[in-house]
Design an enzyme around this catalytic site. Structure first.
Site, short mmCIF file in Angstrom:
data_model
loop_
_atom_site.label_atom_id
_atom_site.label_comp_id
_atom_site.label_asym_id
_atom_site.label_seq_id
_atom_site.Cartn_x
_atom_site.Cartn_y
_atom_site.Cartn_z
N HIS A 55 -9.85 1.30 4.69
CA HIS A 55 -8.58 1.54 5.39
C HIS A 55 -8.83 2.54 6.52
O HIS A 55 -9.61 3.49 6.37
CB HIS A 55 -7.53 2.06 4.41
CG HIS A 55 -6.16 2.09 5.01
ND1 HIS A 55 -5.76 3.08 5.88
CD2 HIS A 55 -5.12 1.23 4.91
CE1 HIS A 55 -4.52 2.82 6.27
NE2 HIS A 55 -4.11 1.70 5.69
N SER B 191 2.94 -1.59 10.58
CA SER B 191 4.37 -1.61 10.89
C SER B 191 5.03 -2.97 10.68
O SER B 191 5.86 -3.40 11.47
CB SER B 191 4.60 -1.11 12.33
OG SER B 191 4.18 0.24 12.45
N GLY C 40 1.84 2.75 10.71
CA GLY C 40 2.78 3.86 10.52
C GLY C 40 3.44 4.33 11.81
O GLY C 40 4.04 5.40 11.85
N GLU D 143 -7.19 4.97 7.58
CA GLU D 143 -6.94 6.38 7.26
C GLU D 143 -8.16 6.99 6.58
O GLU D 143 -8.49 8.16 6.82
CB GLU D 143 -5.69 6.50 6.36
CG GLU D 143 -4.42 6.32 7.19
CD GLU D 143 -3.24 5.74 6.43
OE1 GLU D 143 -3.24 5.73 5.19
OE2 GLU D 143 -2.30 5.27 7.11
N ASN E 176 0.88 -1.18 0.00
CA ASN E 176 0.00 0.00 0.00
C ASN E 176 0.91 1.23 0.00
O ASN E 176 1.43 1.61 1.04
CB ASN E 176 -0.90 -0.04 1.24
CG ASN E 176 -1.74 1.22 1.38
OD1 ASN E 176 -1.81 2.04 0.46
ND2 ASN E 176 -2.40 1.37 2.53
N TRP E 177 1.10 1.80 -1.20
CA TRP E 177 2.03 2.92 -1.30
C TRP E 177 1.41 4.23 -0.80
O TRP E 177 2.08 5.26 -0.76
CB TRP E 177 2.51 3.07 -2.75
CG TRP E 177 3.39 1.94 -3.20
CD1 TRP E 177 4.03 1.04 -2.40
CD2 TRP E 177 3.75 1.59 -4.55
NE1 TRP E 177 4.75 0.15 -3.16
CE2 TRP E 177 4.60 0.46 -4.49
CE3 TRP E 177 3.42 2.11 -5.80
CZ2 TRP E 177 5.12 -0.15 -5.64
CZ3 TRP E 177 3.95 1.51 -6.94
CH2 TRP E 177 4.79 0.40 -6.87
N LYS E 178 0.12 4.19 -0.46
CA LYS E 178 -0.57 5.40 0.03
C LYS E 178 -0.32 6.56 -0.92
O LYS E 178 -0.19 6.35 -2.12
CB LYS E 178 -0.15 5.70 1.47
CG LYS E 178 -0.27 4.46 2.37
CD LYS E 178 -0.19 4.76 3.82
CE LYS E 178 -0.30 3.46 4.60
NZ LYS E 178 -0.37 3.66 6.03
N GLY F 80 2.64 -0.97 4.37
CA GLY F 80 2.69 0.45 4.02
C GLY F 80 4.13 0.90 3.86
O GLY F 80 4.77 0.66 2.83
N GLY F 81 4.67 1.58 4.87
CA GLY F 81 5.99 2.18 4.80
C GLY F 81 7.07 1.28 4.21
O GLY F 81 7.83 1.70 3.32
N GLU G 211 -5.84 -4.56 10.68
CA GLU G 211 -4.86 -3.49 10.85
C GLU G 211 -5.20 -2.66 12.08
O GLU G 211 -6.00 -1.73 12.01
CB GLU G 211 -4.88 -2.57 9.62
CG GLU G 211 -4.49 -3.24 8.33
CD GLU G 211 -3.87 -2.25 7.34
OE1 GLU G 211 -2.74 -2.47 6.93
OE2 GLU G 211 -4.52 -1.24 7.04
#
Ligand code: PGA
Length: 251
Positions: free
Chosen positions: A96, A213, A174, A98, A9-11, A234-235, A168
């Site tokens: 998600h 994470s 994150g 976010e 997930n490159w957001k 993600g990150g 999640e």
């Protein structure tokens, strides 16, 4: 036996140059896939076509980060499932945290997006997870059950045969503070039990991935748990070396 799934997930990160470089770095290790693992890349919308082009012929599957609950019409700025399918997108993240928090998406809207995804032939990756307050007050399982129930009420348990669930925990996303292996495994098992109340076979077959994470260091332990079928990353998915190591750590 469930297959594993790892989704990047490159957001809202990247640029054409960045993505060319990142995909270029991923291809030597991942273009032939990883045995038993579905590998999904979810770039921001404008880069879907670029990623499709760069990864043509590789065992990398295209995913999107969001979908409109409607198919067509006067919805300025929205993107429908049909449009995503038109770009060879196969998976789409819905719900998600976010988007739930920053874009005020509630369970009812998430349930409609789930329906819209499947109606367009896409596989929804349904995100569920509790906040730290909800966990600390002992309500984590209840919150996740409520998020899941909204989709089950709208689509029925059979719909989970062509869906993925991503647990999640909001507090782990994150933050660099992943859920412990046992916290994650416990919740995954509890999600499977919730689904089993409706249909034990669906509960056994649905892929439930963990997100929050995940790093190359914690991935092997997380993915070795009986109810954790991979991850939503993600990150760490923005760094080719980390993402490759995470993909290769699925046993
Ligand atoms: P993270 O994000 O890996 O950076 O914690 C996961 C996600 O939001 O899907």
């Amino acid at each position: 036996m469930r297959r594993a799934l790892i989704a990047a997930n490159w957001k809202m990160h990247g640029s054409r140059d960045f993505i060319r470089e990142l995909v270029g770095q991923l291809l030597p290790s991942l273009s032939n896939g990883v045995n038993g693992v579905d590998l999904v890349l979810c770039p921001p919308f404008p880069y879907l076509a670029q990623v499709a082009e760069l990864s043509r012929g590789a065992e990398l599957i295209l995913g999107a980060q969001n979908i409109c609950s409607e198919h067509e019409g006067a919805f300025t700025g929205e993107i429908s499932g049909r449009m995503l399918a038109d770009f060879k997108v196969r998976y789409v993240i819905v719900g998600h945290s976010e988007r739930r928090k920053l874009m005020a998406e509630n369970d009812a809207l998430v349930a409609r997006k789930f329906v819209a995804a499947q109606a367009s032939g896409l596989i929804p990756v349904l995100c569920v997870g509790e906040t730290l307050d909800e966990r600390n007050s002992g309500n984590a399982a209840q919150v996740v059950e409520q998020q899941l129930s909204a989709v089950l009420e709208g689509s029925g348990v059979e719909a989970l045969r062509s869906a993925v669930i991503a647990y999640e925990p909001v507090w782990a996303i994150g933050t660099g503070c992943s859920a412990s292996t046992s916290q994650a495994q416990d919740m995954h098992a509890s999600i499977r039990r919730m689904i089993a109340e409706h249909d034990p076979e669906v509960a056994q077959s649905v892929q439930i991935v963990y997100g929050g994470s995940v790093t190359p260091d914690n991935a092997p332990d997380l993915f070795s748990q009986p109810d954790i079928d991979g991850g939503l990353i993600g990150g760490a998915s923005l760094n080719a070396e980390s993402f490759i190591r995470i993909c290769q750590s699925v046993s």
